[in-house]
Design a protein around this motif. Structure first.
Motif, PDB file in Angstrom:
ATOM      1  N   GLU A 166       0.813  -1.210   0.000  1.00 17.51           N
ATOM      2  CA  GLU A 166       0.000   0.000   0.000  1.00 17.51           C
ATOM      3  C   GLU A 166       0.851   1.267   0.000  1.00 17.51           C
ATOM      4  O   GLU A 166       0.348   2.357  -0.260  1.00 17.51           O
ATOM      5  N   GLN A 167       2.165   1.142   0.240  1.00 25.50           N
ATOM      6  CA  GLN A 167       3.067   2.291   0.190  1.00 25.50           C
ATOM      7  C   GLN A 167       3.551   2.577  -1.233  1.00 25.50           C
ATOM      8  O   GLN A 167       4.138   3.618  -1.484  1.00 25.50           O
ATOM      9  N   ILE A 168       3.312   1.649  -2.146  1.00 28.37           N
ATOM     10  CA  ILE A 168       3.767   1.803  -3.534  1.00 28.37           C
ATOM     11  C   ILE A 168       2.837   2.767  -4.262  1.00 28.37           C
ATOM     12  O   ILE A 168       1.622   2.644  -4.198  1.00 28.37           O
ATOM     13  N   ASP A 169       3.419   3.740  -4.960  1.00 32.72           N
ATOM     14  CA  ASP A 169       2.636   4.663  -5.781  1.00 32.72           C
ATOM     15  C   ASP A 169       2.432   4.071  -7.175  1.00 32.72           C
ATOM     16  O   ASP A 169       1.325   3.974  -7.658  1.00 32.72           O
ATOM     17  N   TRP A 170       3.552   3.707  -7.813  1.00 31.12           N
ATOM     18  CA  TRP A 170       3.490   3.100  -9.134  1.00 31.12           C
ATOM     19  C   TRP A 170       4.783   2.368  -9.413  1.00 31.12           C
ATOM     20  O   TRP A 170       5.772   2.541  -8.712  1.00 31.12           O
ATOM     21  N   ILE A 171       4.734   1.518 -10.437  1.00 25.66           N
ATOM     22  CA  ILE A 171       5.870   0.676 -10.810  1.00 25.66           C
ATOM     23  C   ILE A 171       6.079   0.807 -12.309  1.00 25.66           C
ATOM     24  O   ILE A 171       5.119   0.789 -13.079  1.00 25.66           O
ATOM     25  N   GLU A 172       7.335   0.944 -12.707  1.00 27.24           N
ATOM     26  CA  GLU A 172       7.639   0.990 -14.144  1.00 27.24           C
ATOM     27  C   GLU A 172       8.725  -0.021 -14.476  1.00 27.24           C
ATOM     28  O   GLU A 172       9.570  -0.341 -13.652  1.00 27.24           O
ATOM     29  N   SER A 173       8.671  -0.533 -15.693  1.00 24.38           N
ATOM     30  CA  SER A 173       9.677  -1.512 -16.110  1.00 24.38           C
ATOM     31  C   SER A 173      10.913  -0.786 -16.620  1.00 24.38           C
ATOM     32  O   SER A 173      10.833   0.306 -17.183  1.00 24.38           O
ATOM     33  N   GLU A 174      12.047  -1.423 -16.389  1.00 28.67           N
ATOM     34  CA  GLU A 174      13.339  -0.889 -16.820  1.00 28.67           C
ATOM     35  C   GLU A 174      14.222  -2.079 -17.161  1.00 28.67           C
ATOM     36  O   GLU A 174      14.852  -2.670 -16.275  1.00 28.67           O
ATOM     37  N   ASP A 175      14.210  -2.480 -18.446  1.00 26.80           N
ATOM     38  CA  ASP A 175      14.935  -3.669 -18.900  1.00 26.80           C
ATOM     39  C   ASP A 175      14.493  -4.895 -18.101  1.00 26.80           C
ATOM     40  O   ASP A 175      13.341  -5.231 -18.094  1.00 26.80           O
ATOM     41  N   ASN A 176      15.431  -5.554 -17.400  1.00 29.69           N
ATOM     42  CA  ASN A 176      15.105  -6.750 -16.613  1.00 29.69           C
ATOM     43  C   ASN A 176      14.759  -6.413 -15.166  1.00 29.69           C
ATOM     44  O   ASN A 176      14.782  -7.283 -14.306  1.00 29.69           O
ATOM     45  N   TYR A 177      14.471  -5.157 -14.907  1.00 27.37           N
ATOM     46  CA  TYR A 177      14.175  -4.691 -13.555  1.00 27.37           C
ATOM     47  C   TYR A 177      12.833  -3.971 -13.551  1.00 27.37           C
ATOM     48  O   TYR A 177      12.274  -3.659 -14.593  1.00 27.37           O
ATOM     49  N   VAL A 178      12.365  -3.683 -12.357  1.00 25.92           N
ATOM     50  CA  VAL A 178      11.248  -2.759 -12.191  1.00 25.92           C
ATOM     51  C   VAL A 178      11.696  -1.674 -11.232  1.00 25.92           C
ATOM     52  O   VAL A 178      12.503  -1.915 -10.324  1.00 25.92           O
ATOM     53  N   LEU A 179      11.211  -0.472 -11.469  1.00 24.28           N
ATOM     54  CA  LEU A 179      11.451   0.641 -10.562  1.00 24.28           C
ATOM     55  C   LEU A 179      10.175   0.847  -9.770  1.00 24.28           C
ATOM     56  O   LEU A 179       9.115   1.108 -10.345  1.00 24.28           O
ATOM     57  N   VAL A 180      10.280   0.712  -8.467  1.00 17.59           N
ATOM     58  CA  VAL A 180       9.134   0.851  -7.581  1.00 17.59           C
ATOM     59  C   VAL A 180       9.186   2.249  -6.968  1.00 17.59           C
ATOM     60  O   VAL A 180      10.127   2.585  -6.262  1.00 17.59           O
ATOM     61  N   HIS A 181       8.179   3.050  -7.287  1.00 17.82           N
ATOM     62  CA  HIS A 181       8.112   4.426  -6.801  1.00 17.82           C
ATOM     63  C   HIS A 181       7.231   4.471  -5.559  1.00 17.82           C
ATOM     64  O   HIS A 181       6.075   4.061  -5.594  1.00 17.82           O
ATOM     65  N   SER A 182       7.794   5.011  -4.484  1.00 16.85           N
ATOM     66  CA  SER A 182       7.080   5.118  -3.218  1.00 16.85           C
ATOM     67  C   SER A 182       7.449   6.451  -2.591  1.00 16.85           C
ATOM     68  O   SER A 182       8.567   6.612  -2.090  1.00 16.85           O
ATOM     69  N   GLY A 183       6.537   7.418  -2.655  1.00 21.92           N
ATOM     70  CA  GLY A 183       6.849   8.747  -2.150  1.00 21.92           C
ATOM     71  C   GLY A 183       8.003   9.334  -2.936  1.00 21.92           C
ATOM     72  O   GLY A 183       8.003   9.309  -4.161  1.00 21.92           O
ATOM     73  N   LYS A 184       9.001   9.817  -2.243  1.00 23.28           N
ATOM     74  CA  LYS A 184      10.174  10.424  -2.890  1.00 23.28           C
ATOM     75  C   LYS A 184      11.245   9.392  -3.238  1.00 23.28           C
ATOM     76  O   LYS A 184      12.279   9.730  -3.796  1.00 23.28           O
ATOM     77  N   HIS A 185      10.993   8.120  -2.904  1.00 27.25           N
ATOM     78  CA  HIS A 185      11.992   7.074  -3.107  1.00 27.25           C
ATOM     79  C   HIS A 185      11.649   6.200  -4.305  1.00 27.25           C
ATOM     80  O   HIS A 185      10.486   5.935  -4.583  1.00 27.25           O
ATOM     81  N   THR A 186      12.702   5.759  -4.989  1.00 29.18           N
ATOM     82  CA  THR A 186      12.560   4.802  -6.086  1.00 29.18           C
ATOM     83  C   THR A 186      13.498   3.639  -5.801  1.00 29.18           C
ATOM     84  O   THR A 186      14.680   3.846  -5.512  1.00 29.18           O
ATOM     85  N   HIS A 187      12.960   2.436  -5.864  1.00 24.16           N
ATOM     86  CA  HIS A 187      13.732   1.227  -5.579  1.00 24.16           C
ATOM     87  C   HIS A 187      13.800   0.377  -6.838  1.00 24.16           C
ATOM     88  O   HIS A 187      12.792   0.155  -7.494  1.00 24.16           O
ATOM     89  N   MET A 188      15.005  -0.120  -7.157  1.00 19.68           N
ATOM     90  CA  MET A 188      15.188  -0.995  -8.307  1.00 19.68           C
ATOM     91  C   MET A 188      15.183  -2.440  -7.833  1.00 19.68           C
ATOM     92  O   MET A 188      15.905  -2.800  -6.905  1.00 19.68           O
ATOM     93  N   ILE A 189      14.338  -3.246  -8.470  1.00 21.10           N
ATOM     94  CA  ILE A 189      14.209  -4.651  -8.089  1.00 21.10           C
ATOM     95  C   ILE A 189      14.364  -5.503  -9.335  1.00 21.10           C
ATOM     96  O   ILE A 189      13.773  -5.201 -10.375  1.00 21.10           O
ATOM     97  N   ARG A 190      15.144  -6.549  -9.224  1.00 21.25           N
ATOM     98  CA  ARG A 190      15.331  -7.455 -10.367  1.00 21.25           C
ATOM     99  C   ARG A 190      14.120  -8.386 -10.442  1.00 21.25           C
ATOM    100  O   ARG A 190      14.073  -9.436  -9.814  1.00 21.25           O
ATOM    101  N   GLU A 191      13.144  -7.962 -11.195  1.00 21.54           N
ATOM    102  CA  GLU A 191      11.880  -8.686 -11.329  1.00 21.54           C
ATOM    103  C   GLU A 191      11.253  -8.229 -12.643  1.00 21.54           C
ATOM    104  O   GLU A 191      11.450  -7.097 -13.075  1.00 21.54           O
ATOM    105  N   SER A 192      10.503  -9.083 -13.280  1.00 21.66           N
ATOM    106  CA  SER A 192       9.830  -8.675 -14.516  1.00 21.66           C
ATOM    107  C   SER A 192       8.513  -7.987 -14.179  1.00 21.66           C
ATOM    108  O   SER A 192       7.931  -8.209 -13.111  1.00 21.66           O
ATOM    109  N   MET A 193       8.035  -7.170 -15.082  1.00 22.76           N
ATOM    110  CA  MET A 193       6.764  -6.486 -14.889  1.00 22.76           C
ATOM    111  C   MET A 193       5.627  -7.496 -14.792  1.00 22.76           C
ATOM    112  O   MET A 193       4.737  -7.361 -13.955  1.00 22.76           O
TER     113      MET A 193
END
Length: 129
Positions: free
Chosen positions: A39-66
């Motif tokens: 519920e803290q996640i705002d939105w998620i975008e794909s970036e090659d073989n990763y996803v960028l998880v946007h939460s507030g002012k923070h962005t986290h890169m996770i090795r996961e497919s969309m």
């Protein structure tokens, strides 16, 4: 089965379905792993073989497919609006043309292919608590 019993079974089925989706994701930063509630996640975008998880002012890169992220998240709370974007529906303030405007003012594009699906999602009746 009386109506009240059917309603109780419907609630139980909903709880069981909710439990099959992840509640938190692990995010790595420097030398630690922290846990981000979905519920803290705002939105998620794909970036090659990763996803960028946007939460507030923070962005986290996770090795996961969309696709894997979409399967893991509850579709009652996360909606695919573009081939490379999943959004937390609780963060959406409005739909303006082909964009969704989030509470923080971010504008996310809705693809032509996904637009009917997005409109259908928002036009179907929802129960809000």
């Amino acid at each position: 089965i009386p109506d009240s019993a059917e309603q109780a079974f419907a609630v139980l089925r909903q709880i069981q379905n909710e439990n099959k989706y992840i509640q938190r994701i692990a995010v790595k930063s420097d030398h630690e792993i922290s846990f981000l509630r979905c519920e803290q996640i705002d939105w998620i975008e794909s970036e090659d073989n990763y996803v960028l998880v946007h939460s507030g002012k923070h962005t986290h890169m996770i090795r996961e497919s969309m696709n894997s992220m979409e399967q893991s998240l509850n579709p009652a709370h996360f909606l695919r609006i573009h081939r490379g974007i999943l959004v937390n529906v609780d963060r959406i303030r409005e739909m303006r043309g082909s964009s969704l405007i989030l509470e923080d003012g971010s504008a996310l594009p809705v693809s032509r292919r996904m637009k009917p699906r997005v409109k259908e999602f928002f036009l179907k009746p929802h129960i809000f608590f």
